[in-house]
Design a protein around this motif. Sequence first.
Motif, mmCIF file in Angstrom:
data_model
loop_
_atom_site.group_PDB
_atom_site.id
_atom_site.type_symbol
_atom_site.label_atom_id
_atom_site.label_comp_id
_atom_site.label_asym_id
_atom_site.label_seq_id
_atom_site.Cartn_x
_atom_site.Cartn_y
_atom_site.Cartn_z
ATOM 1 N N TRP A 160 7.893 10.752 6.529
ATOM 2 C CA TRP A 160 9.031 10.072 7.137
ATOM 3 C C TRP A 160 8.743 8.580 7.247
ATOM 4 O O TRP A 160 9.613 7.752 6.972
ATOM 5 N N ILE A 161 7.522 8.222 7.632
ATOM 6 C CA ILE A 161 7.142 6.810 7.763
ATOM 7 C C ILE A 161 7.220 6.110 6.408
ATOM 8 O O ILE A 161 7.799 5.032 6.282
ATOM 9 N N VAL A 162 6.646 6.722 5.391
ATOM 10 C CA VAL A 162 6.668 6.133 4.051
ATOM 11 C C VAL A 162 8.105 5.980 3.569
ATOM 12 O O VAL A 162 8.489 4.926 3.046
ATOM 13 N N LEU A 163 8.920 7.014 3.754
ATOM 14 C CA LEU A 163 10.311 6.959 3.292
ATOM 15 C C LEU A 163 11.134 5.943 4.070
ATOM 16 O O LEU A 163 12.057 5.329 3.518
ATOM 17 N N PHE A 164 10.807 5.718 5.328
ATOM 18 C CA PHE A 164 11.491 4.690 6.113
ATOM 19 C C PHE A 164 11.335 3.333 5.425
ATOM 20 O O PHE A 164 12.298 2.603 5.206
ATOM 21 N N PHE A 165 10.101 2.974 5.070
ATOM 22 C CA PHE A 165 9.846 1.693 4.422
ATOM 23 C C PHE A 165 10.395 1.655 2.996
ATOM 24 O O PHE A 165 10.877 0.626 2.528
ATOM 25 N N TYR A 166 10.346 2.783 2.306
ATOM 26 C CA TYR A 166 10.918 2.884 0.964
ATOM 27 C C TYR A 166 12.427 2.605 1.011
ATOM 28 O O TYR A 166 12.953 1.805 0.231
ATOM 29 N N VAL A 211 4.241 20.645 7.580
ATOM 30 C CA VAL A 211 5.023 20.037 8.659
ATOM 31 C C VAL A 211 4.373 18.722 9.088
ATOM 32 O O VAL A 211 5.053 17.708 9.285
ATOM 33 N N LEU A 212 3.055 18.723 9.216
ATOM 34 C CA LEU A 212 2.343 17.505 9.616
ATOM 35 C C LEU A 212 2.486 16.418 8.552
ATOM 36 O O LEU A 212 2.701 15.250 8.870
ATOM 37 N N LYS A 213 2.390 16.795 7.275
ATOM 38 C CA LYS A 213 2.564 15.819 6.198
ATOM 39 C C LYS A 213 3.984 15.253 6.184
ATOM 40 O O LYS A 213 4.189 14.082 5.871
ATOM 41 N N GLN A 243 7.424 16.914 -2.175
ATOM 42 C CA GLN A 243 6.436 16.305 -1.287
ATOM 43 C C GLN A 243 5.892 14.999 -1.868
ATOM 44 O O GLN A 243 5.520 14.948 -3.046
ATOM 45 N N LEU A 244 5.803 13.983 -1.016
ATOM 46 C CA LEU A 244 5.284 12.688 -1.451
ATOM 47 C C LEU A 244 3.792 12.710 -1.724
ATOM 48 O O LEU A 244 3.333 12.177 -2.735
ATOM 49 N N MET A 304 0.804 -1.208 0.000
ATOM 50 C CA MET A 304 0.000 0.000 0.000
ATOM 51 C C MET A 304 0.847 1.272 0.000
ATOM 52 O O MET A 304 0.590 2.191 -0.759
ATOM 53 N N LEU A 305 1.880 1.292 0.820
ATOM 54 C CA LEU A 305 2.736 2.480 0.878
ATOM 55 C C LEU A 305 3.469 2.720 -0.440
ATOM 56 O O LEU A 305 3.845 3.849 -0.739
ATOM 57 N N GLU A 306 3.640 1.651 -1.232
ATOM 58 C CA GLU A 306 4.348 1.760 -2.507
ATOM 59 C C GLU A 306 3.722 2.799 -3.425
ATOM 60 O O GLU A 306 4.391 3.371 -4.275
ATOM 61 N N THR A 307 2.434 3.048 -3.241
ATOM 62 C CA THR A 307 1.723 4.057 -4.026
ATOM 63 C C THR A 307 2.419 5.408 -3.942
ATOM 64 O O THR A 307 2.393 6.187 -4.887
#
Length: 173
Positions: free
Chosen positions: A154-160, A147-149, A117-118, A1-4
């Motif tokens: 950060w979470i998405v990029l961690f898994f990426y 800032v909130l986004k 921005q992702l 899902m995060l791959e999107t």
Amino acid sequence: MLETFYPDHEAESTYGLAYESFYEKGFRGIIFDIDNTLVPHGAPADKAAVELFARLHEMGFETLLLSNNKEPRVKSFAESVGAEYIFRAGKPGKAGYQKAMERMGTVPETTLFVGDQLFTDVWGAKKAGIVTYLVKPIHPREEIQIVLKRRLEWIVLFFYHRRAAKAEKKRGR
């Protein structure tokens, strides 16, 4: 899902990308975000931006600024760098990206997108089938909603990055 939300590529800066190589590979149009991609948020076009766009146009690239900002901000920047523009683009909706390609006379296979921005820039470009480059934000000062986004990014990029490291390790075997 995060791959999107995963970018196709990452770079330290818009100004360090190998644009000559992109042209050699058949890319002919580049869509850019403005704020924190080309200049700090709200800043006018600077010498580096003007020189980059002159270089890109000299190479033969079509360029377009795609921004969710209001027209006065986007128009003045576009005039300074000599680029086409679309304001209030509705990113991450893909319609703005499609309109950008139509204006530049390109298709997804010959178009690049560069943004910071992702969840707006990268996601929208990916939905339109465009190769994406995620660059690091130029300046840390940003509006609260961004800032909130960034915390979610950060979470998405961690898994990426974790997936990329595993793939690299596999190739090294």
